[in-house]
Every structure is written in C-alpha cells, then in structure tokens.
Design a protein around this motif. Structure first.
Motif, PDB file in Angstrom:
ATOM      1  N   VAL A   1       3.730  14.027 -16.123  1.00  0.00           N
ATOM      2  CA  VAL A   1       4.789  14.384 -15.193  1.00  0.00           C
ATOM      3  C   VAL A   1       5.162  13.142 -14.386  1.00  0.00           C
ATOM      4  N   LEU A   2       6.411  12.694 -14.534  1.00  0.00           N
ATOM      5  CA  LEU A   2       6.880  11.487 -13.849  1.00  0.00           C
ATOM      6  C   LEU A   2       7.879  11.797 -12.734  1.00  0.00           C
ATOM      7  N   VAL A   3       8.511  12.969 -12.803  1.00  0.00           N
ATOM      8  CA  VAL A   3       9.368  13.470 -11.731  1.00  0.00           C
ATOM      9  C   VAL A   3       8.955  14.904 -11.466  1.00  0.00           C
ATOM     10  N   GLU A   4       8.799  15.246 -10.200  1.00  0.00           N
ATOM     11  CA  GLU A   4       8.394  16.606  -9.837  1.00  0.00           C
ATOM     12  C   GLU A   4       9.190  17.053  -8.614  1.00  0.00           C
ATOM     13  N   ASP A   5       9.765  18.260  -8.703  1.00  0.00           N
ATOM     14  CA  ASP A   5      10.605  18.780  -7.612  1.00  0.00           C
ATOM     15  C   ASP A   5      11.696  17.772  -7.245  1.00  0.00           C
ATOM     16  N   THR A   6      12.274  17.160  -8.233  1.00  0.00           N
ATOM     17  CA  THR A   6      13.354  16.156  -8.154  1.00  0.00           C
ATOM     18  C   THR A   6      12.904  14.820  -7.553  1.00  0.00           C
ATOM     19  N   HIS A   7      11.617  14.641  -7.294  1.00  0.00           N
ATOM     20  CA  HIS A   7      11.129  13.413  -6.668  1.00  0.00           C
ATOM     21  C   HIS A   7      10.360  12.560  -7.681  1.00  0.00           C
ATOM     22  N   PRO A   8      10.724  11.289  -7.823  1.00  0.00           N
ATOM     23  CA  PRO A   8       9.954  10.406  -8.704  1.00  0.00           C
ATOM     24  C   PRO A   8       8.562  10.170  -8.158  1.00  0.00           C
ATOM     25  N   LEU A   9       7.575  10.105  -9.039  1.00  0.00           N
ATOM     26  CA  LEU A   9       6.176  10.005  -8.637  1.00  0.00           C
ATOM     27  C   LEU A   9       5.614   8.596  -8.749  1.00  0.00           C
ATOM     28  N   GLN A  10       6.448   7.595  -9.035  1.00  0.00           N
ATOM     29  CA  GLN A  10       5.948   6.230  -9.197  1.00  0.00           C
ATOM     30  C   GLN A  10       5.527   5.664  -7.834  1.00  0.00           C
ATOM     31  N   PRO A  11       4.270   5.283  -7.677  1.00  0.00           N
ATOM     32  CA  PRO A  11       3.805   4.800  -6.374  1.00  0.00           C
ATOM     33  C   PRO A  11       4.427   3.473  -5.952  1.00  0.00           C
ATOM     34  N   GLY A  12       4.948   2.710  -6.900  1.00  0.00           N
ATOM     35  CA  GLY A  12       5.524   1.410  -6.565  1.00  0.00           C
ATOM     36  C   GLY A  12       7.006   1.430  -6.271  1.00  0.00           C
ATOM     37  N   LEU A  13       7.615   2.627  -6.173  1.00  0.00           N
ATOM     38  CA  LEU A  13       9.065   2.699  -6.050  1.00  0.00           C
ATOM     39  C   LEU A  13       9.581   2.072  -4.756  1.00  0.00           C
ATOM     40  N   ALA A  14       8.977   2.392  -3.631  1.00  0.00           N
ATOM     41  CA  ALA A  14       9.464   1.859  -2.354  1.00  0.00           C
ATOM     42  C   ALA A  14       9.426   0.334  -2.352  1.00  0.00           C
ATOM     43  N   ASP A  15       8.340  -0.228  -2.870  1.00  0.00           N
ATOM     44  CA  ASP A  15       8.236  -1.686  -2.929  1.00  0.00           C
ATOM     45  C   ASP A  15       9.261  -2.263  -3.892  1.00  0.00           C
ATOM     46  N   ALA A  16       9.495  -1.575  -5.028  1.00  0.00           N
ATOM     47  CA  ALA A  16      10.486  -2.059  -5.989  1.00  0.00           C
ATOM     48  C   ALA A  16      11.891  -2.038  -5.392  1.00  0.00           C
ATOM     49  N   LEU A  17      12.211  -1.020  -4.609  1.00  0.00           N
ATOM     50  CA  LEU A  17      13.521  -0.976  -3.954  1.00  0.00           C
ATOM     51  C   LEU A  17      13.687  -2.125  -2.963  1.00  0.00           C
ATOM     52  N   ARG A  18      12.632  -2.414  -2.223  1.00  0.00           N
ATOM     53  CA  ARG A  18      12.696  -3.524  -1.256  1.00  0.00           C
ATOM     54  C   ARG A  18      12.917  -4.848  -1.987  1.00  0.00           C
ATOM     55  N   ARG A  19      12.174  -5.067  -3.045  1.00  0.00           N
ATOM     56  CA  ARG A  19      12.297  -6.310  -3.801  1.00  0.00           C
ATOM     57  C   ARG A  19      13.646  -6.390  -4.521  1.00  0.00           C
ATOM     58  N   HIS A  20      14.134  -5.236  -4.990  1.00  0.00           N
ATOM     59  CA  HIS A  20      15.430  -5.207  -5.657  1.00  0.00           C
ATOM     60  C   HIS A  20      16.538  -5.634  -4.697  1.00  0.00           C
ATOM     61  N   ALA A  21      16.478  -5.166  -3.467  1.00  0.00           N
ATOM     62  CA  ALA A  21      17.500  -5.535  -2.477  1.00  0.00           C
ATOM     63  C   ALA A  21      17.535  -7.044  -2.260  1.00  0.00           C
ATOM     64  N   ILE A  22      16.377  -7.663  -2.238  1.00  0.00           N
ATOM     65  CA  ILE A  22      16.306  -9.123  -2.069  1.00  0.00           C
ATOM     66  C   ILE A  22      16.947  -9.827  -3.258  1.00  0.00           C
ATOM     67  N   GLN A  23      16.619  -9.359  -4.454  1.00  0.00           N
ATOM     68  CA  GLN A  23      17.140 -10.008  -5.654  1.00  0.00           C
ATOM     69  C   GLN A  23      18.641  -9.771  -5.829  1.00  0.00           C
ATOM     70  N   ALA A  24      19.112  -8.576  -5.482  1.00  0.00           N
ATOM     71  CA  ALA A  24      20.544  -8.301  -5.611  1.00  0.00           C
ATOM     72  C   ALA A  24      21.361  -9.197  -4.685  1.00  0.00           C
ATOM     73  N   ARG A  25      20.881  -9.396  -3.463  1.00  0.00           N
ATOM     74  CA  ARG A  25      21.584 -10.293  -2.527  1.00  0.00           C
ATOM     75  C   ARG A  25      21.564 -11.729  -3.048  1.00  0.00           C
ATOM     76  N   ARG A  26      20.432 -12.133  -3.626  1.00  0.00           N
ATOM     77  CA  ARG A  26      20.364 -13.493  -4.155  1.00  0.00           C
ATOM     78  C   ARG A  26      21.309 -13.663  -5.333  1.00  0.00           C
ATOM     79  N   ILE A  27      21.296 -12.725  -6.275  1.00  0.00           N
ATOM     80  CA  ILE A  27      22.134 -12.821  -7.473  1.00  0.00           C
ATOM     81  C   ILE A  27      23.611 -12.816  -7.088  1.00  0.00           C
ATOM     82  N   GLN A  28      23.981 -11.973  -6.128  1.00  0.00           N
ATOM     83  CA  GLN A  28      25.386 -11.882  -5.708  1.00  0.00           C
ATOM     84  C   GLN A  28      25.774 -12.974  -4.694  1.00  0.00           C
TER      85      GLN A  28
END
Length: 449
Positions: A419-446
């Motif tokens: 089970v990777l999504v439950e009650d519409t919520h993703p269960l990946q423990p690294g998601l919050a950190d990945a979103l933070r890092r993604h924001a940094i990379q998106a600003r750099r790329i753009q």
C-alpha cells in the motif's frame, strides 16, 4: 491466510470481466483470487472494505518526461508551439544534475500514484551530466513505483541542424556505452520485475541515423523495447522532407524501427497508408491527450487505430505541454477527445480504461503481468476515492461514472502488493523533504535565484 483482502467493491478486473459487490485477494505480490458476493472468500491478514467503490488495475503511463516538472507551467512558453517551447526550455534543462533528476522523478512518481498509476515510463533524453538515469531509478526504489526508464538521447545540436544546444547533446559512443551500463545495472528480465530499461532516441530531428541503428541493434541483442516520438507535429514533416527527403514515418521505417518491439508517442500525422504499415509491423502507440490539447498540435484518431489492430496506450507526457501528471485525467481527456472527434457512440469510459491499462501494458511489452487483475497478475491496483457530491445520482454504471464524474483520486494505491497511498494520502516518508529539495532545484533550473 492471504495478505490483503479487498471486499464489497465493484471490480473491473479486465476487459469483459467485472464483478459487482465482489472481493479480490492479494498474496505477497500477486493477485491470488477474486469472486462475487456469493462466493466463499479467503481470510486476510488485512481486510479493506471498499464500501462499494470501484477497483481497477493500476493505470500504466506509457509516456512521460519526469524531469520537466522542474519547469512546470513555465510562463514564457504559454503561447508557444512544439518547436518553439523546446528551443526555449532546452537551455534551462541543461542545468539538470543528479539531485534535480532525483527530486523531479520522486515528485512525479508520487503524483502518478495519486492519479491511480502503478507503472510508469520515463523518457529521459536530456543528459548534460552523467548518472542521471541512476537518479531516476533511485527515486523509483524509494517511492515504490513499478518503473520502465527509457534511456533517451540526442545527437544533433543546433549547429548541426537540430533543436537542442550542444550542452544537452552527446556523441554516439558515449550514448551507447551508457546504454550498455544502464541495461546491465537496472534491466530486470525476471517475472514481477520492478525496473526495466528501454532505448529511445528522442526524435528524428534530434537524433542521427547512426544512433537510431545502434539502438535497434542493441535492442535486438538484449531483447529491449524501443521508444521515440513520431509524427507529432506538422513542422516535423517539413524537417524530415528537407533533411531525409521522406516523411517521418518513412524515415522511421528506413531505420528498421517498424517492429513489434517499438512503441511511439503521439503519432498524429501519419497518412492512412503509413498507419496501416505501422499496424502490420506491430508498432504500438501512446496518446497523450492533455499534451495534445495544451500545445494545440492535433491528436490521433485512437479508436480508428485500435479498430484497425494497433495497441494504443495513454501517457501524461511532461510539463510545459501538460502540467498535471494524472492518468485519470488522461483517460478522461482521451474519452472526451474521441467523442468530440467521432461522436458519442464512438468511445465510452471502458475504452479509455482499457487504453490506460491493457493498452499501456502492451506498449511496454508487459501485458501478461500488468494492466489486469486476473489471478497471477502483479498486485497493482487502485481503489478509487469518489466524492459523494460529485457522484450523487450516479447509480447505474460505476465505470462510466468514474470518468464522467469527478475529479477522481486514488483512495488506495497498491503496487507489488504494498500500500503506497491510503485514504488519498501518499505514505512515502521522504515526501516532505523531496518537496523542499524540489523547490530549490526548480528555482535554480528556472534561474529565479
């Protein structure tokens, strides 16, 4: 005792096999059994009451460019056509590195899970630095998505008549050496594989004839799938006629790519006779409806192609031509496009669902194990979460309501029995950190910092 029992569901198990009020059992990473309300069911270590909701096979995304979510909804290209937006975005994508590739892949995969996708491709064709394929596979391992990555490439830079700048182009020897490495490291031929590799020069206007032939030879040697864009834009016709003296489809055939191991993205502009030849050769195609509409370059008549014998899947494509990676949305838009083109009798929700499951699996050469929920299939499925308000009054056909009503999200997404999504919520423990890092990379790329 089986591992997971899902009960009281409307089961869409495969084309022409549905069970109302049924149950489905998962043992380890495979579908164990399924039955109706009057049939005895096994006991489960975990029981999920679906409460009358629709259960389908996990959707299969047969075409994506995950790194492109780093330039999602990029404002300067809002009014651009295909060639124009590529020329504006290539300089930004030249900033890709392993970190940017990892976080963009991670976010893409979680987004796909929320849209009911359990298997996805990624056509990774921009390689300004080594090791980017490895980052995509690392994200797949961490997220848990079943993953076929296409080692894409470009060899023809602007100075040689192509579209991309030299920073994202590689020479043929470098490309083929990395293809061999990636296949050896990540391509799992075993049943139930979680990672596989395909080969995919991006398009005839950015890839040399040598690399097309080299990839074909390697694919035949290692029994790999082949993927590329084909006949996507009318400008492609003009380019091909000026460079090769033939249409894109004719060039595709001359390169030896008209083979059952190939699937192509878009395929909007082949002639009727060219389409017939592709069908006879066993080539599959993937439609990306949202992308086709966003960029306004037309869309294939997929029901006609299906009726003539072609395997047709669905794909999300990448950001800038579409900025929402939801396979539910692609299935809905495929149905709407089909009906708008050929009338209401031409296409219904089950046609679109079949394209999003069996069709996508056929594109990837994975049809025996994914795209359906018959006993023995991989345990990849979705329990769809509906809105009581949006579904009020939808009482007669849960599959048709699935696309007509909504929007829909995956309530529970199961991949490989987990089970990777439950009650519409993703269960990946690294998601919050990945979103933070993604924001940094998106600003750099753009180049916003």
């Amino acid at each position: 005792m089986i591992d997971i029992l899902i009960c009281d569901a409307h089961l869409y198990l495969d084309r022409d096999w549905e069970i109302a009020g049924g149950w489905i059992a998962i043992e380890k990473n495979r579908i164990h059994s399924a039955g109706g309300p009057g049939q005895p069911r096994p006991e489960g270590r975990r029981v999920i009451n679906a409460q009358g909701r629709l259960v389908t096979p996990g959707l299969v995304n047969a075409h994506h460019h995950m790194f492109q979510n780093l330039t999602r909804a990029y404002a300067p290209i809002a009014r651009s056509g295909l060639f124009q937006w590529l020329q504006q975005l290539y300089p930004l994508w030249s900033g890709l590195d392993e970190e940017a590739t990892y976080v963009s892949s991670y976010i893409s995969m979680v987004e796909l899970l929320l849209g009911g996708c359990t298997t996805s491709t990624d056509h990774m064709y921009v390689h300004p630095r080594p090791g980017l394929m490895d980052a995509g596979f690392a994200a797949a391992y961490d997220v848990g998505l079943r993953f076929m990555s296409t080692r894409g490439c470009m060899t023809r830079a602007q100075e040689n008549g192509g579209l991309p700048p030299a920073a994202v182009v590689q020479d043929e020897d470098t490309i083929m050496a990395d293809c061999e490495r990636v296949v050896a490291q990540f391509h799992d031929r075993a049943p139930g594989a979680m990672t596989r590799v395909a080969l995919g020069p991006v398009s005839l206007f950015s890839a040399s004839e040598q690399i097309m032939r080299d990839c074909l030879t390697m694919a035949e040697r290692h029994d790999l799938r082949l993927h590329t864009h084909l006949a996507e834009d009318e400008e492609e016709d003009d380019y091909s006629l000026s460079v090769y003296g033939c249409t894109p489809t004719e060039h595709f055939e001359r390169m030896g790519w008209a083979t059952p191991r190939a699937w192509v993205a878009h395929c909007i502009y082949p002639s009727s006779s060219e389409a017939a030849r592709l069908i006879r050769a066993g080539v599959s195609m993937v439609q990306c409806p949202s992308s086709n509409m966003m960029i306004g370059n037309g869309s294939a008549d997929v029901m006609d192609l299906r009726e003539r014998g072609m395997n047709v899947g669905l794909g999300t494509n990448g950001s800038a031509t579409t900025d929402m990676a939801s396979m539910w949305m692609e299935a809905r838009n495929a149905m709407l496009l089909g009906r708008m083109r050929n009338g209401p009798a031409s296409m219904v929700a089950r046609d679109a669902l079949d394209m999003a499951t069996r069709g996508g699996a056929a594109c990837l050469g994975w049809g025996d194990e994914i795209g359906h929920l018959r006993p023995g299939a991989c345990a990849d499925l979705v329990i769809w979460q509906d809105s009581p308000i949006a579904m009020a009054g939808a009482l007669t056909d849960p599959v048709e309501a699935w696309l007509r009503c909504g929007p829909m999200m995956a309530g529970t997404t199961i991949v490989n029995g987990k089970v990777l999504v439950e009650d519409t919520h993703p269960l990946q423990p690294g998601l919050a950190d990945a979103l933070r890092r993604h924001a940094i990379q998106a600003r750099r790329i753009q180049k916003l910092d």
